[in-house]
Design an enzyme around this catalytic site. Structure first.
Site, PDB file in Angstrom:
ATOM      1  N   ASN A   4      47.149 106.582  31.338  1.00 13.94           N
ATOM      2  CA  ASN A   4      47.295 105.133  31.380  1.00 13.94           C
ATOM      3  C   ASN A   4      45.953 104.559  30.938  1.00 13.94           C
ATOM      4  O   ASN A   4      44.952 104.676  31.649  1.00 13.94           O
ATOM      5  CB  ASN A   4      47.663 104.646  32.788  1.00 13.94           C
ATOM      6  N   GLU A  31      50.513 101.537  29.301  1.00 13.17           N
ATOM      7  CA  GLU A  31      49.801 100.255  29.310  1.00 13.17           C
ATOM      8  C   GLU A  31      49.011 100.036  28.022  1.00 13.17           C
ATOM      9  O   GLU A  31      47.808  99.761  28.061  1.00 13.17           O
ATOM     10  CB  GLU A  31      48.905 100.093  30.551  1.00 13.17           C
ATOM     11  N   ASP A 144      52.482 107.153  34.353  1.00  9.28           N
ATOM     12  CA  ASP A 144      51.979 106.501  35.562  1.00  9.28           C
ATOM     13  C   ASP A 144      53.189 106.152  36.416  1.00  9.28           C
ATOM     14  O   ASP A 144      53.904 105.201  36.111  1.00  9.28           O
ATOM     15  CB  ASP A 144      51.189 105.247  35.169  1.00  9.28           C
ATOM     16  N   ASN A 146      53.051 105.323  39.637  1.00 14.05           N
ATOM     17  CA  ASN A 146      52.704 104.383  40.700  1.00 14.05           C
ATOM     18  C   ASN A 146      53.272 104.808  42.051  1.00 14.05           C
ATOM     19  O   ASN A 146      53.591 103.964  42.906  1.00 14.05           O
ATOM     20  CB  ASN A 146      53.142 102.958  40.332  1.00 14.05           C
ATOM     21  N   ASP A 215      49.488 109.688  38.489  1.00 14.55           N
ATOM     22  CA  ASP A 215      49.832 110.036  37.107  1.00 14.55           C
ATOM     23  C   ASP A 215      50.320 111.483  37.104  1.00 14.55           C
ATOM     24  O   ASP A 215      49.570 112.401  37.434  1.00 14.55           O
ATOM     25  CB  ASP A 215      48.605 109.857  36.213  1.00 14.55           C
ATOM     26  N   ASP A 244      40.988 102.572  34.384  1.00 15.50           N
ATOM     27  CA  ASP A 244      40.953 102.922  35.811  1.00 15.50           C
ATOM     28  C   ASP A 244      41.749 104.200  36.095  1.00 15.50           C
ATOM     29  O   ASP A 244      41.732 104.693  37.221  1.00 15.50           O
ATOM     30  CB  ASP A 244      41.390 101.756  36.707  1.00 15.50           C
ATOM     31  N   HIS A 245      42.406 104.750  35.080  1.00 10.22           N
ATOM     32  CA  HIS A 245      43.095 106.035  35.198  1.00 10.22           C
ATOM     33  C   HIS A 245      42.362 107.092  34.367  1.00 10.22           C
ATOM     34  O   HIS A 245      41.793 106.780  33.314  1.00 10.22           O
ATOM     35  CB  HIS A 245      44.517 105.943  34.650  1.00 10.22           C
TER      36      HIS A 245
END
Length: 255
Positions: A4, A31, A144, A146, A215, A244-245
């Site tokens: 991501n 994303e 991802d 989540n 992930d 941030d991933h």
DNA sequence: ATGGTTGTTGCACAA
């Protein structure tokens, strides 16, 4: 591998450098935050990769980048499944493996409409798999999710009371997707707690080890049995302007 | 400490 990137526009230099160094066969990206026509097809082509993108601009957007073939591309869920109104799943056949890159809705909070959307989305992912492939096929669903599959996958479960990503309904629907005939391949190789793929930008979470493993690379039994190694590239979370991933890699032998 | 950061867009919102 799956990553991501939190805006492919903002992240393209890092993504290009990473792919050039690591030379993965197939990259599942989430994303992109790019409109369909803004996808940097030529940048990946110059690295020797074909690509397919399902974008909507501003938010969401998923892609598959491959140097082992890219055929039978499908945007969104299978036509027989209720279509998603956002760009969160793309599928293609790469090197004999049916690959999907997925960006599962965040959920926002347990009492938010987005949480019900998340659960519905995961049920439709299972319907999509039932409609497009068989458990005996070589299938990888990467992205991802989540969802942290179990308590080892969050830095402190006591911080997640009444929070998304760890609730039983989310974990149940992840198990329902896996019950198609897939496993969370990371757990074939690593049993430890505290191995994460995402860390909040805020409050120095990365340096404190405050993250989550959300992930995932889900694979059918045939692919999982041929897999030999997996890791999270934490180095990709460091330095200037990281996502941030971090990328998650899975090595799979040829059949 | 009801905080903190980043990316999108635009005078917030999503993550």
């Amino acid at each position: 591998m799956t990553w991501n990137v939190n805006s492919l526009k903002a992240r393209l230099p890092r993504v290009e450098a990473w792919i050039e160094e690591v030379q993965p066969d197939v990259v599942c990206i989430q994303e992109t935050k790019l409109a369909q026509e803004k996808f940097p097809t030529e940048a990946f082509a110059s690295l020797g990769y074909e690509s397919a993108h399902f974008g909507q601009g501003q938010w969401n957007g998923v892609a598959i980048v491959s140097k082992v073939g890219l055929e039978n591309v499908m945007l969104n869920f299978a036509p027989t499944v209720e279509q998603d109104h956002e760009a969160r799943i793309i599928s293609a056949t790469c090197g004999g493996v049916r690959v999907s890159s997925v960006y599962v809705p965040n959920g926002r909070s347990l009492d938010h409409d987005h949480y019900q959307y998340k659960l519905s989305w995961m049920k439709r992912l299972r319907e999509h798999l039932d409609a497009t492939c068989a458990p005996s096929d070589d299938v990888i669903v990467a992205g991802d999710f989540n969802i942290a599959p179990d308590d080892r996958d969050v830095w402190d479960v006591t911080q997640f009371a009444d929070a998304t990503h760890v609730s039983e309904p989310e974990r149940d629907v992840l198990r329902h997707v896996c019950d198609f005939g897939m496993e969370d391949t990371f757990r074939r190789f690593h049993n430890d707690a505290g191995l994460f793929s995402w860390w909040d930008y805020r409050g120095g979470s990365f340096y404190k080890g405050h993250g989550m493993r959300i992930d995932l690379l889900l694979a059918t039994t045939t692919v999982a049995a041929r897999s030999t190694w997996t890791t999270v590239d934490r180095n990709a979370r460091k330095g200037e302007s990281p996502s941030d991933h971090a990328p998650v890699l899975l090595k799979v032998d040829a059949p």
